[in-house]
Motif scaffolding. Structure first.
Motif, PDB file in Angstrom:
ATOM      1  N   GLN A 277      44.430  43.760  72.014  1.00 34.48           N
ATOM      2  CA  GLN A 277      44.626  45.140  71.571  1.00 34.48           C
ATOM      3  C   GLN A 277      43.668  45.454  70.415  1.00 34.48           C
ATOM      4  OE1 GLN A 277      48.347  46.117  69.564  1.00 34.48           O
ATOM      5  NE2 GLN A 277      48.445  48.030  70.730  1.00 34.48           N
ATOM      6  N   THR A 278      43.537  44.512  69.504  1.00 34.90           N
ATOM      7  CA  THR A 278      42.699  44.716  68.329  1.00 34.90           C
ATOM      8  C   THR A 278      41.220  44.796  68.671  1.00 34.90           C
ATOM      9  OG1 THR A 278      44.311  43.585  66.940  1.00 34.90           O
ATOM     10  CG2 THR A 278      42.070  43.736  66.086  1.00 34.90           C
ATOM     11  N   ILE A 279      40.751  43.995  69.624  1.00 29.50           N
ATOM     12  CA  ILE A 279      39.317  43.970  69.933  1.00 29.50           C
ATOM     13  C   ILE A 279      38.920  44.929  71.058  1.00 29.50           C
ATOM     14  CG2 ILE A 279      39.065  41.621  69.067  1.00 29.50           C
ATOM     15  CD1 ILE A 279      38.892  40.669  71.994  1.00 29.50           C
ATOM     16  N   THR A 280      39.871  45.675  71.605  1.00 26.18           N
ATOM     17  CA  THR A 280      39.540  46.660  72.639  1.00 26.18           C
ATOM     18  C   THR A 280      38.706  47.773  72.008  1.00 26.18           C
ATOM     19  OG1 THR A 280      41.533  46.165  73.904  1.00 26.18           O
ATOM     20  CG2 THR A 280      40.494  48.293  74.313  1.00 26.18           C
ATOM     21  N   PRO A 281      37.610  48.150  72.636  1.00 26.53           N
ATOM     22  CA  PRO A 281      36.743  49.185  72.064  1.00 26.53           C
ATOM     23  C   PRO A 281      37.478  50.505  71.838  1.00 26.53           C
ATOM     24  CG  PRO A 281      35.655  48.085  73.898  1.00 26.53           C
ATOM     25  CD  PRO A 281      37.074  47.615  73.892  1.00 26.53           C
ATOM     26  N   PRO A 282      37.036  51.260  70.842  1.00 29.92           N
ATOM     27  CA  PRO A 282      37.629  52.580  70.592  1.00 29.92           C
ATOM     28  C   PRO A 282      37.552  53.452  71.837  1.00 29.92           C
ATOM     29  CG  PRO A 282      36.101  51.973  68.836  1.00 29.92           C
ATOM     30  CD  PRO A 282      35.955  50.936  69.920  1.00 29.92           C
ATOM     31  N   GLY A 283      38.484  54.353  71.951  1.00 30.63           N
ATOM     32  CA  GLY A 283      38.523  55.256  73.093  1.00 30.63           C
ATOM     33  C   GLY A 283      39.493  54.818  74.172  1.00 30.63           C
ATOM     34  N   HIS A 284      40.040  53.612  74.043  1.00 35.87           N
ATOM     35  CA  HIS A 284      41.028  53.114  74.991  1.00 35.87           C
ATOM     36  C   HIS A 284      42.351  52.949  74.265  1.00 35.87           C
ATOM     37  CE1 HIS A 284      37.830  52.279  77.829  1.00 35.87           C
ATOM     38  NE2 HIS A 284      37.188  51.643  76.855  1.00 35.87           N
ATOM     39  N   GLU A 285      43.428  53.247  74.961  1.00 40.21           N
ATOM     40  CA  GLU A 285      44.761  53.041  74.400  1.00 40.21           C
ATOM     41  C   GLU A 285      45.365  51.803  75.043  1.00 40.21           C
ATOM     42  OE1 GLU A 285      49.072  55.282  73.948  1.00 40.21           O
ATOM     43  OE2 GLU A 285      47.376  56.376  74.798  1.00 40.21           O
ATOM     44  N   VAL A 286      45.910  50.909  74.221  1.00 42.83           N
ATOM     45  CA  VAL A 286      46.485  49.667  74.727  1.00 42.83           C
ATOM     46  C   VAL A 286      47.968  49.618  74.393  1.00 42.83           C
ATOM     47  CG1 VAL A 286      46.401  47.148  74.679  1.00 42.83           C
ATOM     48  CG2 VAL A 286      44.283  48.470  74.416  1.00 42.83           C
ATOM     49  N   LEU A 287      48.788  49.505  75.444  1.00 41.33           N
ATOM     50  CA  LEU A 287      50.232  49.356  75.295  1.00 41.33           C
ATOM     51  C   LEU A 287      50.584  47.889  75.503  1.00 41.33           C
ATOM     52  CD1 LEU A 287      51.295  52.365  77.562  1.00 41.33           C
ATOM     53  CD2 LEU A 287      50.961  52.367  75.094  1.00 41.33           C
ATOM     54  N   LEU A 288      51.618  47.431  74.826  1.00 39.20           N
ATOM     55  CA  LEU A 288      52.055  46.041  74.945  1.00 39.20           C
ATOM     56  C   LEU A 288      53.499  45.979  75.412  1.00 39.20           C
ATOM     57  CD1 LEU A 288      50.744  44.698  71.505  1.00 39.20           C
ATOM     58  CD2 LEU A 288      49.514  44.788  73.683  1.00 39.20           C
ATOM     59  N   VAL A 289      53.767  45.110  76.385  1.00 37.69           N
ATOM     60  CA  VAL A 289      55.143  44.851  76.815  1.00 37.69           C
ATOM     61  C   VAL A 289      55.311  43.351  76.953  1.00 37.69           C
ATOM     62  CG1 VAL A 289      56.858  45.095  78.652  1.00 37.69           C
ATOM     63  CG2 VAL A 289      55.441  47.057  78.021  1.00 37.69           C
ATOM     64  N   ASP A 290      56.214  42.793  76.165  1.00 40.69           N
ATOM     65  CA  ASP A 290      56.580  41.383  76.294  1.00 40.69           C
ATOM     66  C   ASP A 290      57.948  41.344  76.955  1.00 40.69           C
ATOM     67  OD1 ASP A 290      57.545  38.732  75.903  1.00 40.69           O
ATOM     68  OD2 ASP A 290      56.087  38.477  74.302  1.00 40.69           O
ATOM     69  N   GLY A 291      58.015  40.763  78.139  1.00 40.66           N
ATOM     70  CA  GLY A 291      59.256  40.714  78.896  1.00 40.66           C
ATOM     71  C   GLY A 291      60.381  39.985  78.197  1.00 40.66           C
ATOM     72  N   ASN A 292      60.062  39.146  77.239  1.00 44.98           N
ATOM     73  CA  ASN A 292      61.105  38.460  76.476  1.00 44.98           C
ATOM     74  C   ASN A 292      61.798  39.407  75.508  1.00 44.98           C
ATOM     75  OD1 ASN A 292      60.865  35.581  77.318  1.00 44.98           O
ATOM     76  ND2 ASN A 292      58.762  35.996  76.731  1.00 44.98           N
ATOM     77  N   ALA A 293      61.113  40.440  75.071  1.00 47.13           N
ATOM     78  CA  ALA A 293      61.687  41.416  74.149  1.00 47.13           C
ATOM     79  C   ALA A 293      62.188  42.656  74.876  1.00 47.13           C
ATOM     80  CB  ALA A 293      60.650  41.821  73.103  1.00 47.13           C
ATOM     81  N   GLN A 294      61.542  42.989  75.998  1.00 44.31           N
ATOM     82  CA  GLN A 294      61.887  44.176  76.773  1.00 44.31           C
ATOM     83  C   GLN A 294      61.877  43.797  78.249  1.00 44.31           C
ATOM     84  OE1 GLN A 294      59.263  47.448  75.929  1.00 44.31           O
ATOM     85  NE2 GLN A 294      60.296  48.835  77.309  1.00 44.31           N
ATOM     86  N   ALA A 295      62.983  43.256  78.705  1.00 49.02           N
ATOM     87  CA  ALA A 295      63.065  42.791  80.092  1.00 49.02           C
ATOM     88  C   ALA A 295      62.972  43.969  81.061  1.00 49.02           C
ATOM     89  CB  ALA A 295      64.370  42.036  80.315  1.00 49.02           C
ATOM     90  N   MET A 296      62.187  43.787  82.119  1.00 45.00           N
ATOM     91  CA  MET A 296      62.038  44.785  83.181  1.00 45.00           C
ATOM     92  C   MET A 296      61.906  44.058  84.506  1.00 45.00           C
ATOM     93  SD  MET A 296      59.230  47.488  81.808  1.00 45.00           S
ATOM     94  CE  MET A 296      59.223  48.119  80.158  1.00 45.00           C
ATOM     95  N   ASN A 297      62.444  44.669  85.560  1.00 41.27           N
ATOM     96  CA  ASN A 297      62.174  44.154  86.897  1.00 41.27           C
ATOM     97  C   ASN A 297      60.928  44.867  87.429  1.00 41.27           C
ATOM     98  OD1 ASN A 297      62.961  46.677  87.983  1.00 41.27           O
ATOM     99  ND2 ASN A 297      65.081  46.006  88.230  1.00 41.27           N
ATOM    100  N   GLU A 298      60.532  44.538  88.645  1.00 36.85           N
ATOM    101  CA  GLU A 298      59.313  45.109  89.209  1.00 36.85           C
ATOM    102  C   GLU A 298      59.347  46.629  89.235  1.00 36.85           C
ATOM    103  OE1 GLU A 298      61.055  42.525  90.367  1.00 36.85           O
ATOM    104  OE2 GLU A 298      59.795  41.167  91.534  1.00 36.85           O
ATOM    105  N   ARG A 299      60.444  47.189  89.706  1.00 36.27           N
ATOM    106  CA  ARG A 299      60.566  48.647  89.809  1.00 36.27           C
ATOM    107  C   ARG A 299      60.464  49.305  88.440  1.00 36.27           C
ATOM    108  NH1 ARG A 299      64.306  51.843  88.638  1.00 36.27           N
ATOM    109  NH2 ARG A 299      65.899  50.251  88.438  1.00 36.27           N
ATOM    110  N   GLN A 300      61.140  48.740  87.460  1.00 35.00           N
ATOM    111  CA  GLN A 300      61.127  49.313  86.114  1.00 35.00           C
ATOM    112  C   GLN A 300      59.730  49.247  85.491  1.00 35.00           C
ATOM    113  OE1 GLN A 300      64.215  46.694  84.741  1.00 35.00           O
ATOM    114  NE2 GLN A 300      65.712  48.383  84.592  1.00 35.00           N
ATOM    115  N   LEU A 301      59.031  48.136  85.699  1.00 29.88           N
ATOM    116  CA  LEU A 301      57.691  48.023  85.135  1.00 29.88           C
ATOM    117  C   LEU A 301      56.734  49.012  85.787  1.00 29.88           C
ATOM    118  CD1 LEU A 301      55.831  46.653  83.110  1.00 29.88           C
ATOM    119  CD2 LEU A 301      55.380  44.891  84.830  1.00 29.88           C
TER     120      LEU A 301
END
Length: 119
Positions: free
Chosen positions: A26-50
């Motif tokens: 996320q930190t090294i992604t060039p400007p102009g791009h938005e980076v979202l983070l999802v860790d399944g251990n903190a925010q569990a999702m199944n395939e449909r939800q993701l």
């Protein structure tokens, strides 16, 4: 471009240490791009939800990193995301150790682009 970095849950416990690869990328992604983070251990999702989360947020690229104990879930999630028409790249310790598996060179389907050894 809107990018999602996803780390599947470990399938055993919700007790975890954050995976730093997501924050680093996320930190090294060039400007102009938005980076979202999802860790399944903190925010569990199944395939449909993701997939729903990806669509609702206009994500166009998903990066998945996984250790071996998370690989089966990572592949399931990646299959669901690709079926929704979103590009998936994979990396992490498991893919770095057995890239032929993700590339289909072991007799399975070729499904993923890899970022071997990068994260």
């Amino acid at each position: 471009m809107k990018i999602l970095l996803y780390n599947p849950d470990n399938g055993v416990t919700r007790n975890f240490m954050p995976h730093l690869w997501m924050f680093l990328l996320q930190t090294i992604t060039p400007p102009g791009h938005e980076v979202l983070l999802v860790d399944g251990n903190a925010q569990a999702m199944n395939e449909r939800q993701l997939v729903q989360f990806i669509k609702e947020n206009g994500v166009t690229l998903v990066g998945i990193g996984a250790m071996t104990r998370m690989a089966a879930k990572a592949y399931r999630m990646a299959d669901a995301i690709r079926a929704a028409g979103i590009t998936v790249v994979m990396g992490g310790p498991h893919v770095t150790e057995v890239p032929d598996e993700a590339l289909g060179r072991d007799g399975g389907p070729r499904r993923y682009r890899l970022s071997v050894g990068c994260w």
